[in-house]
Design a protein around this motif. Structure first.
Motif, PDB file in Angstrom:
ATOM      1  N   GLY A 353       0.814  -1.212   0.000  1.00  0.00           N
ATOM      2  CA  GLY A 353       0.000   0.000   0.000  1.00  0.00           C
ATOM      3  C   GLY A 353       0.842   1.253   0.000  1.00  0.00           C
ATOM      4  N   ILE A 354       1.941   1.250   0.765  1.00  0.00           N
ATOM      5  CA  ILE A 354       2.831   2.405   0.795  1.00  0.00           C
ATOM      6  C   ILE A 354       3.497   2.604  -0.569  1.00  0.00           C
ATOM      7  N   ALA A 355       3.937   1.497  -1.169  1.00  0.00           N
ATOM      8  CA  ALA A 355       4.577   1.598  -2.487  1.00  0.00           C
ATOM      9  C   ALA A 355       3.608   2.165  -3.522  1.00  0.00           C
ATOM     10  N   ARG A 356       2.364   1.739  -3.455  1.00  0.00           N
ATOM     11  CA  ARG A 356       1.372   2.260  -4.399  1.00  0.00           C
ATOM     12  C   ARG A 356       1.111   3.745  -4.152  1.00  0.00           C
ATOM     13  N   GLY A 357       1.132   4.161  -2.893  1.00  0.00           N
ATOM     14  CA  GLY A 357       0.954   5.574  -2.578  1.00  0.00           C
ATOM     15  C   GLY A 357       2.070   6.428  -3.139  1.00  0.00           C
ATOM     16  N   ILE A 358       3.302   5.908  -3.124  1.00  0.00           N
ATOM     17  CA  ILE A 358       4.436   6.650  -3.686  1.00  0.00           C
ATOM     18  C   ILE A 358       4.333   6.712  -5.203  1.00  0.00           C
ATOM     19  N   GLN A 359       4.005   5.600  -5.827  1.00  0.00           N
ATOM     20  CA  GLN A 359       3.977   5.538  -7.286  1.00  0.00           C
ATOM     21  C   GLN A 359       2.838   6.354  -7.894  1.00  0.00           C
ATOM     22  N   THR A 360       1.802   6.618  -7.130  1.00  0.00           N
ATOM     23  CA  THR A 360       0.669   7.391  -7.638  1.00  0.00           C
ATOM     24  C   THR A 360       0.680   8.831  -7.139  1.00  0.00           C
ATOM     25  N   ALA A 361       1.818   9.283  -6.635  1.00  0.00           N
ATOM     26  CA  ALA A 361       2.014  10.674  -6.210  1.00  0.00           C
ATOM     27  C   ALA A 361       1.098  11.077  -5.065  1.00  0.00           C
ATOM     28  N   GLN A 362       0.745  10.138  -4.202  1.00  0.00           N
ATOM     29  CA  GLN A 362      -0.032  10.472  -3.007  1.00  0.00           C
ATOM     30  C   GLN A 362       0.861  10.651  -1.791  1.00  0.00           C
ATOM     31  N   LEU A 363       2.041  10.022  -1.816  1.00  0.00           N
ATOM     32  CA  LEU A 363       3.004  10.139  -0.726  1.00  0.00           C
ATOM     33  C   LEU A 363       4.379  10.401  -1.322  1.00  0.00           C
ATOM     34  N   THR A 364       5.149  11.237  -0.651  1.00  0.00           N
ATOM     35  CA  THR A 364       6.558  11.343  -1.011  1.00  0.00           C
ATOM     36  C   THR A 364       7.288  10.192  -0.315  1.00  0.00           C
ATOM     37  N   PRO A 365       8.464   9.822  -0.806  1.00  0.00           N
ATOM     38  CA  PRO A 365       9.220   8.755  -0.135  1.00  0.00           C
ATOM     39  C   PRO A 365       9.465   9.042   1.346  1.00  0.00           C
ATOM     40  N   ASN A 379      18.446  12.753   0.397  1.00  0.00           N
ATOM     41  CA  ASN A 379      18.327  13.155  -1.001  1.00  0.00           C
ATOM     42  C   ASN A 379      17.111  14.065  -1.169  1.00  0.00           C
ATOM     43  N   PRO A 380      17.266  15.266  -1.746  1.00  0.00           N
ATOM     44  CA  PRO A 380      16.117  16.174  -1.917  1.00  0.00           C
ATOM     45  C   PRO A 380      14.971  15.555  -2.698  1.00  0.00           C
ATOM     46  N   ALA A 381      15.263  14.613  -3.585  1.00  0.00           N
ATOM     47  CA  ALA A 381      14.204  13.991  -4.381  1.00  0.00           C
ATOM     48  C   ALA A 381      13.242  13.186  -3.514  1.00  0.00           C
ATOM     49  N   ALA A 382      13.678  12.822  -2.301  1.00  0.00           N
ATOM     50  CA  ALA A 382      12.806  12.051  -1.408  1.00  0.00           C
ATOM     51  C   ALA A 382      11.650  12.888  -0.874  1.00  0.00           C
ATOM     52  N   ASN A 383      11.705  14.197  -1.078  1.00  0.00           N
ATOM     53  CA  ASN A 383      10.621  15.075  -0.650  1.00  0.00           C
ATOM     54  C   ASN A 383       9.699  15.460  -1.803  1.00  0.00           C
ATOM     55  N   GLU A 384       9.916  14.854  -2.956  1.00  0.00           N
ATOM     56  CA  GLU A 384       9.116  15.164  -4.139  1.00  0.00           C
ATOM     57  C   GLU A 384       8.089  14.068  -4.389  1.00  0.00           C
ATOM     58  N   LEU A 385       6.943  14.483  -4.972  1.00  0.00           N
ATOM     59  CA  LEU A 385       5.935  13.510  -5.378  1.00  0.00           C
ATOM     60  C   LEU A 385       6.353  12.873  -6.688  1.00  0.00           C
ATOM     61  N   LEU A 386       6.262  11.570  -6.750  1.00  0.00           N
ATOM     62  CA  LEU A 386       6.689  10.824  -7.930  1.00  0.00           C
ATOM     63  C   LEU A 386       5.484  10.180  -8.598  1.00  0.00           C
ATOM     64  N   VAL A 387       5.593  10.018  -9.924  1.00  0.00           N
ATOM     65  CA  VAL A 387       4.514   9.386 -10.664  1.00  0.00           C
ATOM     66  C   VAL A 387       5.115   8.678 -11.865  1.00  0.00           C
ATOM     67  N   GLN A 388       4.468   7.619 -12.307  1.00  0.00           N
ATOM     68  CA  GLN A 388       4.955   6.879 -13.461  1.00  0.00           C
ATOM     69  C   GLN A 388       4.962   7.777 -14.699  1.00  0.00           C
ATOM     70  N   GLY A 389       6.015   7.708 -15.478  1.00  0.00           N
ATOM     71  CA  GLY A 389       6.158   8.588 -16.636  1.00  0.00           C
ATOM     72  C   GLY A 389       5.143   8.340 -17.724  1.00  0.00           C
TER      73      GLY A 389
END
Length: 417
Positions: A353-365, A379-389
Motif C-alpha cells: 500500500g505504501i509503495a502504491r501511494g508513492i507511485q501514484t504521487a499520493q506520498l513522497t518517499p 536526497n532532496p528527491a525524497a521530498n518530491e511527489l513521484l509518478v509513473q512517466g
C-alpha cells in the motif's frame, strides 16, 4: 445415608421431600435432584457477567484494540494540516495525566463503555492549555440537566459538560441516562452463567449423573445396604481413577439426570458465544469462535470490524474530544486517530500500500518512511511527489521518445562496409 449429597433415609426426609404426595414435582428441591439448583436464573452484575468467557473476551478485545490506536492533534494550515506539538499533543498522544499513559487511560475508558455503558473523563485546563485528562467513574457520577445545560457531579464537585468527555453506549429517551450492553443482554448472560454453573456442578461430582438403583429388595435394610455398597464403589472408582465399579447382584443402575449432550448443552454454549457477539456487534471470529470460519469470511470479518465497529466508536470519541477540547466553533484544531495502525500486523499489505501511494504521487518517499518511523532520506528527491512517466492527461499522446544515437529522421543509419 447420602448418595451424591442427597439424603436417602426416610427418617431424615423433610416435609418438602419429593416423596411427600402434597409437594408438586415442580418444586425447586425436586429440580435440584437433577442438577438444577433453582428455578430462578442468577442475578447479573458487571462482575458476574465478566466470569462468562465470551463477555470477558468481548470487553477486553474491544477496549485493548481501541486503546492501541494512535491518536494525534492536528492544526489546519492554509494548504493542509500539520501535527501539533507541545503539551496538548503530549496529553492526547502519550500521557493523559501523570499516573496513566495513553493505553491505560483509553483501555479503562472503553471498559466502562462496554460494561456499564458509559465512559467519562474530566478535562483539566490551564487557560487555553490542556493540562490533563482524568477518568471519572460513571457509577459514582450523577448527571443533572438544567434546561439545555448539563452538569456532572463527581466526588462532591460539579463539572460543566464543556469539561467532560462523555461517550455513552446507548442513550435513553431523556438524553441523560444510558443503557449498557450487560444490562441489555441480561437474559443471554444469565443463561450463559447458568450453563457454566450446571457444568461445574456436574463435573465437580466426577461427571456422574444422579442414578437410580433398581432390583429386588426394595424394602427394609437390603436396599440401604445396596445403596451404601454402590456409593462406596463409586467413590473408590473416583479415587483410583478406575472406569468400572461393582454393582450388587441382581441390581442395575440407570441414569435419571439430564444428559448434557442430549440436552444440546454443547451446542447451546456455542450459540451463546454467537449471541453475545451480537450484543457488542463483534464478528464471532474475534471471540475465538471459528465454527463457521473460512479463509475468505475471516478476512471479511476483519474488514467488518474496522468499517462497522471500530470506525464508529472512534468517530464518537473524536467528535466528543473535538467539541470539548477545542470548542464548538474552533475549526483549526482537531483530534484524529490513525486507523492504519490496525494493519501493522500485515507487513506485506502495508508495504504494498505504501509503495502504491508513492507511485501514484499520493506520498513522497519521506512521508512513506515517516509512516514506518524511519528517518528521512537526505536526497532532496525524497521530498518530491513521484509518478509513473507513462501517465498522461486523457486525450493527449505521450511525448515522442528521444531519437537514439545514429538515427536520422527517425530511421536507422545503417553502416555499410
Amino acid at each position: 445415608m447420602k448418595l451424591f449429597g442427597f439424603n436417602l433415609t426416610r427418617e431424615t426426609r423433610s416435609a418438602n421431600s419429593p416423596e411427600n404426595a402434597t409437594i408438586p414435582v415442580s418444586e425447586s428441591n425436586f429440580l435440584a435432584f437433577f442438577g438444577i439448583q433453582s428455578a430462578t436464573l442468577p442475578t447479573v452484575t458487571i462482575d458476574s457477567a465478566l466470569t462468562v468467557p465470551a463477555v470477558m473476551a468481548a470487553v477486553t478485545f474491544l477496549s485493548r484494540t481501541l486503546a492501541a490506536i494512535p491518536r494525534h492533534a492536528y492544526r489546519r494550515t492554509k494548504d493542509s494540516s500539520e501535527r501539533m506539538a507541545g503539551r496538548t499533543a503530549m496529553v492526547l498522544h502519550e500521557n493523559p495525566n501523570p499516573v496513566m499513559d495513553k493505553f491505560k487511560f483509553d483501555q479503562w475508558f472503553w471498559q466502562q463503555v462496554f460494561t456499564g455503558g458509559r465512559g467519562l473523563a474530566w478535562i483539566e485546563r490551564n487557560g487555553n492549555q490542556i493540562e490533563a485528562l482524568w477518568p471519572m467513574n460513571p457509577r459514582k457520577t450523577t448527571i443533572r440537566r438544567d434546561g439545555f445545560s448539563l452538569a456532572y457531579r463527581y466526588d462532591n464537585k460539579e463539572y460543566p459538560a464543556e469539561d467532560v468527555i462523555d461517550v455513552p453506549f446507548f442513550l435513553k429517551e431523556d438524553q441523560i441516562s444510558h443503557r449498557g450492553p450487560i444490562s441489555m443482554a441480561t437474559k443471554a448472560i444469565q443463561l450463559a452463567i447458568a450453563m457454566n454453573d450446571y457444568g461445574s456442578t456436574f463435573f465437580a461430582g466426577g461427571g456422574v449423573p444422579p442414578l437410580a438403583l433398581m432390583g429386588p429388595g426394595a424394602k427394609g435394610n437390603n436396599v440401604q445396604r445396596a445403596l451404601a455398597d454402590v456409593h462406596e464403589a463409586i467413590q473408590e472408582a473416583k479415587k483410583t481413577n478406575k472406569p468400572i465399579f461393582p454393582v450388587p447382584v441382581g441390581h442395575e443402575l440407570k441414569a435419571v439426570g439430564l444428559d448434557p449432550e442430549k440436552g444440546q448443552m454443547t451446542d447451546a454454549r456455542r450459540f451463546q458465544v454467537e449471541e453475545l457477539a451480537r450484543v457488542w456487534q463483534l464478528p464471532p471470529v474475534f471471540l475465538q469462535d471459528l465454527t463457521h470460519a473460512t479463509l475468505n469470511n475471516s478476512e471479511q470479518q476483519d474488514l467488518h470490524l474496522v468499517k462497522h465497529l471500530i470506525g464508529q466508536w472512534i468517530a464518537a470519541y473524536e467528535g466528543e474530544m473535538n467539541l470539548k477540547l477545542f470548542g464548538r466553533f474552533s475549526g483549526r484544531q482537531y483530534v484524529e486517530h490513525n486507523l492504519d495502525a490496525l494493519m501493522r500486523g500485515d507487513f506485506k499489505s502495508r508495504i504494498e500500500g505504501i509503495a502504491r501511494g508513492i507511485q501514484t504521487a499520493q506520498l513522497t518517499p519521506n512521508e512513506a518512511r515517516a509512516l514506518e518511523n524511519r528517518p528521512k532520506h537526505m536526497n532532496p528527491a525524497a521530498n518530491e511527489l513521484l509518478v509513473q512517466g507513462a501517465t498522461v492527461v486523457l486525450g493527449q499522446q505521450p511525448a515522442n521518445p528521444a531519437k537514439a544515437a545514429g538515427d536520422i529522421d527517425g530511421e536507422k543509419n545503417d553502416d555499410k562496409a
